[in-house]
Design a protein around this motif. Structure first.
Motif, PDB file in Angstrom:
ATOM      1  N   LEU A  50      12.685  52.659   6.182  1.00 23.86           N
ATOM      2  CA  LEU A  50      12.088  51.508   6.865  1.00 23.86           C
ATOM      3  C   LEU A  50      12.686  51.300   8.251  1.00 23.86           C
ATOM      4  O   LEU A  50      12.353  50.320   8.921  1.00 23.86           O
ATOM      5  N   ARG A  51      13.571  52.208   8.668  1.00 23.52           N
ATOM      6  CA  ARG A  51      14.320  52.070   9.924  1.00 23.52           C
ATOM      7  C   ARG A  51      15.029  50.713   9.960  1.00 23.52           C
ATOM      8  O   ARG A  51      14.984  49.994  10.962  1.00 23.52           O
ATOM      9  N   ALA A  52      15.695  50.387   8.859  1.00 20.21           N
ATOM     10  CA  ALA A  52      16.222  49.029   8.724  1.00 20.21           C
ATOM     11  C   ALA A  52      17.635  49.013   8.176  1.00 20.21           C
ATOM     12  O   ALA A  52      18.069  49.924   7.451  1.00 20.21           O
ATOM     13  N   LEU A  53      18.349  47.964   8.536  1.00 26.93           N
ATOM     14  CA  LEU A  53      19.636  47.606   7.948  1.00 26.93           C
ATOM     15  C   LEU A  53      19.478  46.221   7.336  1.00 26.93           C
ATOM     16  O   LEU A  53      18.756  45.382   7.874  1.00 26.93           O
ATOM     17  N   ASN A  54      20.159  45.999   6.222  1.00 19.19           N
ATOM     18  CA  ASN A  54      20.164  44.659   5.648  1.00 19.19           C
ATOM     19  C   ASN A  54      21.602  44.175   5.546  1.00 19.19           C
ATOM     20  O   ASN A  54      22.470  44.887   5.033  1.00 19.19           O
ATOM     21  N   PHE A  55      21.845  42.979   6.050  1.00 15.78           N
ATOM     22  CA  PHE A  55      23.166  42.363   5.992  1.00 15.78           C
ATOM     23  C   PHE A  55      23.097  41.143   5.084  1.00 15.78           C
ATOM     24  O   PHE A  55      22.169  40.335   5.168  1.00 15.78           O
ATOM     25  N   VAL A  56      24.084  41.023   4.211  1.00 16.10           N
ATOM     26  CA  VAL A  56      24.224  39.859   3.349  1.00 16.10           C
ATOM     27  C   VAL A  56      25.545  39.188   3.698  1.00 16.10           C
ATOM     28  O   VAL A  56      26.606  39.816   3.632  1.00 16.10           O
ATOM     29  N   VAL A  57      25.480  37.931   4.085  1.00 17.53           N
ATOM     30  CA  VAL A  57      26.679  37.162   4.425  1.00 17.53           C
ATOM     31  C   VAL A  57      26.980  36.255   3.235  1.00 17.53           C
ATOM     32  O   VAL A  57      26.259  35.297   2.961  1.00 17.53           O
ATOM     33  N   VAL A  58      28.041  36.582   2.523  1.00 18.07           N
ATOM     34  CA  VAL A  58      28.360  35.907   1.272  1.00 18.07           C
ATOM     35  C   VAL A  58      28.957  34.524   1.565  1.00 18.07           C
ATOM     36  O   VAL A  58      29.933  34.403   2.299  1.00 18.07           O
ATOM     37  N   GLY A  59      28.341  33.496   0.992  1.00 17.21           N
ATOM     38  CA  GLY A  59      28.875  32.150   1.109  1.00 17.21           C
ATOM     39  C   GLY A  59      28.494  31.396   2.365  1.00 17.21           C
ATOM     40  O   GLY A  59      28.941  30.256   2.556  1.00 17.21           O
ATOM     41  N   LEU A  60      27.650  31.972   3.212  1.00 12.66           N
ATOM     42  CA  LEU A  60      27.285  31.283   4.454  1.00 12.66           C
ATOM     43  C   LEU A  60      26.579  29.966   4.161  1.00 12.66           C
ATOM     44  O   LEU A  60      26.717  29.000   4.923  1.00 12.66           O
ATOM     45  N   LEU A  61      25.843  29.897   3.043  1.00  9.61           N
ATOM     46  CA  LEU A  61      25.068  28.705   2.697  1.00  9.61           C
ATOM     47  C   LEU A  61      25.748  27.867   1.627  1.00  9.61           C
ATOM     48  O   LEU A  61      25.108  27.033   0.972  1.00  9.61           O
ATOM     49  N   GLY A  62      27.048  28.079   1.414  1.00  8.25           N
ATOM     50  CA  GLY A  62      27.804  27.262   0.473  1.00  8.25           C
ATOM     51  C   GLY A  62      27.337  27.470  -0.950  1.00  8.25           C
ATOM     52  O   GLY A  62      27.300  28.594  -1.454  1.00  8.25           O
ATOM     53  N   GLU A  63      26.929  26.386  -1.604  1.00  7.45           N
ATOM     54  CA  GLU A  63      26.513  26.429  -3.006  1.00  7.45           C
ATOM     55  C   GLU A  63      24.991  26.396  -3.152  1.00  7.45           C
ATOM     56  O   GLU A  63      24.464  25.985  -4.173  1.00  7.45           O
ATOM     57  N   GLY A  64      24.293  26.848  -2.135  1.00 13.00           N
ATOM     58  CA  GLY A  64      22.843  26.904  -2.203  1.00 13.00           C
ATOM     59  C   GLY A  64      22.183  25.794  -1.419  1.00 13.00           C
ATOM     60  O   GLY A  64      22.815  24.834  -0.980  1.00 13.00           O
ATOM     61  N   VAL A  65      20.870  25.922  -1.249  1.00 10.50           N
ATOM     62  CA  VAL A  65      20.136  25.053  -0.343  1.00 10.50           C
ATOM     63  C   VAL A  65      20.233  23.582  -0.721  1.00 10.50           C
ATOM     64  O   VAL A  65      20.309  22.708   0.154  1.00 10.50           O
ATOM     65  N   ALA A  66      20.265  23.260  -2.003  1.00 12.89           N
ATOM     66  CA  ALA A  66      20.264  21.856  -2.416  1.00 12.89           C
ATOM     67  C   ALA A  66      21.535  21.136  -2.039  1.00 12.89           C
ATOM     68  O   ALA A  66      21.555  19.907  -1.906  1.00 12.89           O
ATOM     69  N   SER A  67      22.626  21.875  -1.866  1.00 12.82           N
ATOM     70  CA  SER A  67      23.901  21.242  -1.540  1.00 12.82           C
ATOM     71  C   SER A  67      24.392  21.597  -0.143  1.00 12.82           C
ATOM     72  O   SER A  67      25.411  21.063   0.309  1.00 12.82           O
ATOM     73  N   ALA A  68      23.689  22.501   0.557  1.00  9.93           N
ATOM     74  CA  ALA A  68      24.171  22.997   1.846  1.00  9.93           C
ATOM     75  C   ALA A  68      24.204  21.896   2.903  1.00  9.93           C
ATOM     76  O   ALA A  68      23.326  21.031   2.945  1.00  9.93           O
ATOM     77  N   THR A  69      25.224  21.923   3.740  1.00  7.91           N
ATOM     78  CA  THR A  69      25.328  20.994   4.862  1.00  7.91           C
ATOM     79  C   THR A  69      25.078  21.701   6.189  1.00  7.91           C
ATOM     80  O   THR A  69      24.971  21.043   7.221  1.00  7.91           O
ATOM     81  N   ARG A  70      24.997  23.000   6.159  1.00  5.76           N
ATOM     82  CA  ARG A  70      24.743  23.776   7.372  1.00  5.76           C
ATOM     83  C   ARG A  70      23.319  23.513   7.861  1.00  5.76           C
ATOM     84  O   ARG A  70      22.374  23.494   7.082  1.00  5.76           O
ATOM     85  N   PRO A  71      23.136  23.308   9.169  1.00  6.05           N
ATOM     86  CA  PRO A  71      21.767  23.286   9.683  1.00  6.05           C
ATOM     87  C   PRO A  71      21.081  24.601   9.316  1.00  6.05           C
ATOM     88  O   PRO A  71      21.726  25.645   9.237  1.00  6.05           O
ATOM     89  N   ASP A  72      19.788  24.554   9.090  1.00  6.92           N
ATOM     90  CA  ASP A  72      19.071  25.727   8.611  1.00  6.92           C
ATOM     91  C   ASP A  72      19.636  26.163   7.260  1.00  6.92           C
ATOM     92  O   ASP A  72      20.145  27.275   7.098  1.00  6.92           O
ATOM     93  N   PRO A  73      19.556  25.299   6.240  1.00  9.99           N
ATOM     94  CA  PRO A  73      20.227  25.566   4.964  1.00  9.99           C
ATOM     95  C   PRO A  73      19.662  26.743   4.187  1.00  9.99           C
ATOM     96  O   PRO A  73      20.322  27.258   3.290  1.00  9.99           O
ATOM     97  N   GLN A  74      18.434  27.182   4.501  1.00 15.24           N
ATOM     98  CA  GLN A  74      17.849  28.342   3.835  1.00 15.24           C
ATOM     99  C   GLN A  74      17.882  29.594   4.700  1.00 15.24           C
ATOM    100  O   GLN A  74      17.291  30.610   4.348  1.00 15.24           O
ATOM    101  N   ALA A  75      18.579  29.519   5.824  1.00  9.48           N
ATOM    102  CA  ALA A  75      18.760  30.665   6.730  1.00  9.48           C
ATOM    103  C   ALA A  75      17.434  31.200   7.251  1.00  9.48           C
ATOM    104  O   ALA A  75      17.328  32.377   7.598  1.00  9.48           O
ATOM    105  N   LYS A  76      16.429  30.355   7.355  1.00 11.54           N
ATOM    106  CA  LYS A  76      15.134  30.819   7.840  1.00 11.54           C
ATOM    107  C   LYS A  76      15.191  31.213   9.321  1.00 11.54           C
ATOM    108  O   LYS A  76      14.466  32.105   9.758  1.00 11.54           O
TER     109      LYS A  76
END
Length: 599
Positions: A554-580
């Protein structure tokens, strides 16, 4: 016993499976557009996300008969008569926490329209009432991201749903169902089930099943496969709202991704690549029926708005099922203070000190998150462009601690704090928040059943499984699998000048798939964009684990950043809690690139 229906040979042509919903709340008229817009065989709808299960639980607390996606009924009313007339099957996971209840409502709705479709529903995913029993039997419910056991938390989950596969859907269709209501199946199962039924696949047809998983993953989010949320905006020349996608799944598991004629958007190798990369981790994409190896998938533009997805290889699934657990984490509240003009950081520090002095200190809360969000410009031409936001979030198990006593405390600052103080909202009350806990269970503790409208039911057996190899490790920092590219002059440009991106949430983790549009750019990307370089581009990820995967086809790389969104969208305090927006942020970051690649 699972019923068996002989499929006519004429049905061996590709099956046209359409999507009309990418989430609970998607366009209400999409079902009618897909039924009226051209020939389809199956209409599917995906309504469930991890957060949706918590939303449905809250609805069911207010009304025990709720717990399903009510908008499905509105959509169904618009298309049921036409669908029955044309022989279009309808398959949706709108059953959520109450598939039986939704199936009953479907039957009631149809009767009111003078119609009598065959309605079946799938059940068996709900484990919430069995948590204690399963823990006592040795199921540890280990968090897939943190390694902690659920019992360590001392919490009582409010939802716990195993992800089911597509064979229950296939069996319901074989039994003659016109409408199949499911609970928490994997998103791709909405395509796997109908395709397996149509083509009479066997349980061990791994490559065919894997191809259907890939197609299901592409169309699950509706118009995202048709130019929605697409990085290269200039390629989407038809700016009408994008059409919803169709997968024409062939007997060998390959498919053509397309959309109805005269609808907006674009179906291209790029839009399909973006969706294949959406919310995945490693290239081995596990489903209950098969492991689909996305690094074997190939994409070919066959014509305008027609992309062939072929070559996806599959292997046997594991003997585990993923389970989405949600529990109530406590209560939260957020107030946002506006800071204007000069001395932004000094004003922010003073406001934080004053506020928590009034509240008894930051340690008096279970958790505190304070973020200074800088939107200000020097010598701004208008007031709004001279402002920054100080976002203060507090969490606690005691609602009184984070309710109006917290938000009212901010109102002590206007006359005794920094110059120009004001807030974005009046004082607010607390709200409950949930925590997402991704885990696995032995699949033998889950019994999937199909219930028909005559009251009969049957059990869906699990497919053959195989031990799963260890997950492919991310490429070590500084080691590349492709030779260096462009050793001459370099220019500094945003990464997005060369690469596209699609990002999303995987529980508390964020993923961003980054792809190139040609071989030369991919060779540079694969050689240059190591985990170390990614951490330089994304400083907020530098202290977190970063996993990197290559999908060269796919000419692609996939990066996963572990813990960037804390305990998931329902509890996240980061702006853009779903990393959209995370992928577009990464594309905006500047990087030195070979001059010959910039055009």
């Amino acid at each position: 016993m699972v019923p068996h229906v002989t499929t006519p040979a004429a049905q061996r042509r590709p099956i046209r499976i359409a999507n009309c919903s990418g989430f609970y709340g998607d366009r209400i008229d999409a079902a009618k557009q897909m039924v009226d817009g051209g020939p389809i065989d199956v209409l599917t709808g995906d309504y469930l996300a991890e957060l949706t299960m918590l939303i449905l639980w809250k609805a069911r607390r207010r009304d025990p008969e709720a717990g399903y996606a009510r908008t499905f009924l509105t959509q169904l009313e618009q298309v049921l008569a036409t669908s029955l007339e044309r022989g279009i099957k309808i398959v949706a996971n709108a059953g959520g926490l109450n598939p039986r209840g939704l199936a009953e409502q479907v039957t009631k709705l149809a009767a009111g329209l003078g119609l009598s479709p065959r309605v079946a529903y799938v059940t068996g995913d709900d484990l919430v009432g069995r948590i204690d029993e399963l823990q006592a039997a040795g199921e540890p419910f280990v968090n897939l991201d943190t390694g902690r056991k659920l019992a360590e938390l001392g919490v009582q989950p409010v939802t716990a749903n195993a992800y089911l596969g597509g064979w229950g859907i296939a069996a319901a269709l074989e039994a003659g169902a016109d409408i199949v209501v499911t609970p928490r199946v994997t998103d791709a199962s909405l395509v796997v089930g109908p395709a397996a039924w149509w083509h009479r696949w066997e349980r061990t047809d791994w490559d065919q099943l894997a191809g259907a998983v890939a197609a299901g993953h592409v169309i699950e989010c509706g118009p995202q496969a048709c130019g929605g949320n697409y990085a290269f905006l200039s390629e989407v020349t038809d700016r009408r709202y994008p059409g919803f996608p169709i997968a024409e799944v062939a007997a060998d598991g390959s498919s053509v991704i397309t959309k109805h004629p005269d609808t907006g958007g674009l179906v291209s190798v790029g839009t399909v690549t973006a969706q294949l990369l959406y919310e995945i981790a490693g290239p081995a994409y596990a489903n209950p029926d098969v492991v689909a190896h996305f690094d074997t998938a190939e994409l070919t533009q066959e014509g305008p708005d027609r992309v062939l997805l072929s070559g996806t290889r599959g292997s046997a699934p594991s003997d585990k099922l993923k389970v989405a657990v949600n529990y109530l984490g406590g209560y939260r509240n957020t107030m946002t203070l506006v800071i204007t003009g000069l001395d932004i950081e000094e004003k922010a520090a003073w406001a934080r000190q004053e506020l928590f002095d009034i509240l008894g200190g930051e340690d008096s809360f279970d958790a505190v998150d304070v973020r200074l969000l800088r939107f200000d410009h020097d010598n701004a031409e208008i007031n709004a462009l001279a402002t920054a936001h100080l976002q203060v979030t507090v969490k606690d198990r005691d609602p009184a601690r984070v309710g109006r006593s917290f938000s009212n405390a901010t109102m002590a600052l206007p006359l005794g704090g920094y110059a120009g103080f004001h807030t974005t909202t009046p004082p607010t009350s607390e709200s409950a928040y949930g925590v997402y806990w991704p885990t696995l269970v032995a699949r033998d503790v889950v019994t999937q059943r199909v219930v028909l409208d005559d009251g009969s039911e049957f059990v869906i057996e699990h497919s053959p499984s195989a031990p799963q190899p260890p997950a492919a490790a991310e490429e070590p920092v500084g080691v590349t699998t492709t030779p260096p590219v462009g050793t001459g002059e370099r220019v500094r440009v945003p990464l997005g000048r060369l690469a596209g991106a699609r990002s999303g949430d995987k529980g508390g983790n964020a993923n961003v798939g980054i792809w190139a549009r040609d071989d030369a750019t991919y060779a540079w990307l694969a050689a240059e964009l190591t985990t170390r370089k990614f951490a330089e581009l994304v400083p907020e990820a530098a202290s977190l684990e970063i996993r990197r995967y290559e999908l060269a086809n796919l000419r692609a790389l996939n990066f996963v950043v572990v813990g960037l969104l804390g305990e998931g969208v329902a509890s996240a305090t980061r702006p853009d809690p779903q990393a959209k927006g995370f992928g577009e942020y990464v594309r905006s970051r500047h990087i030195d690139v070979p001059a010959e690649l910039v055009r």
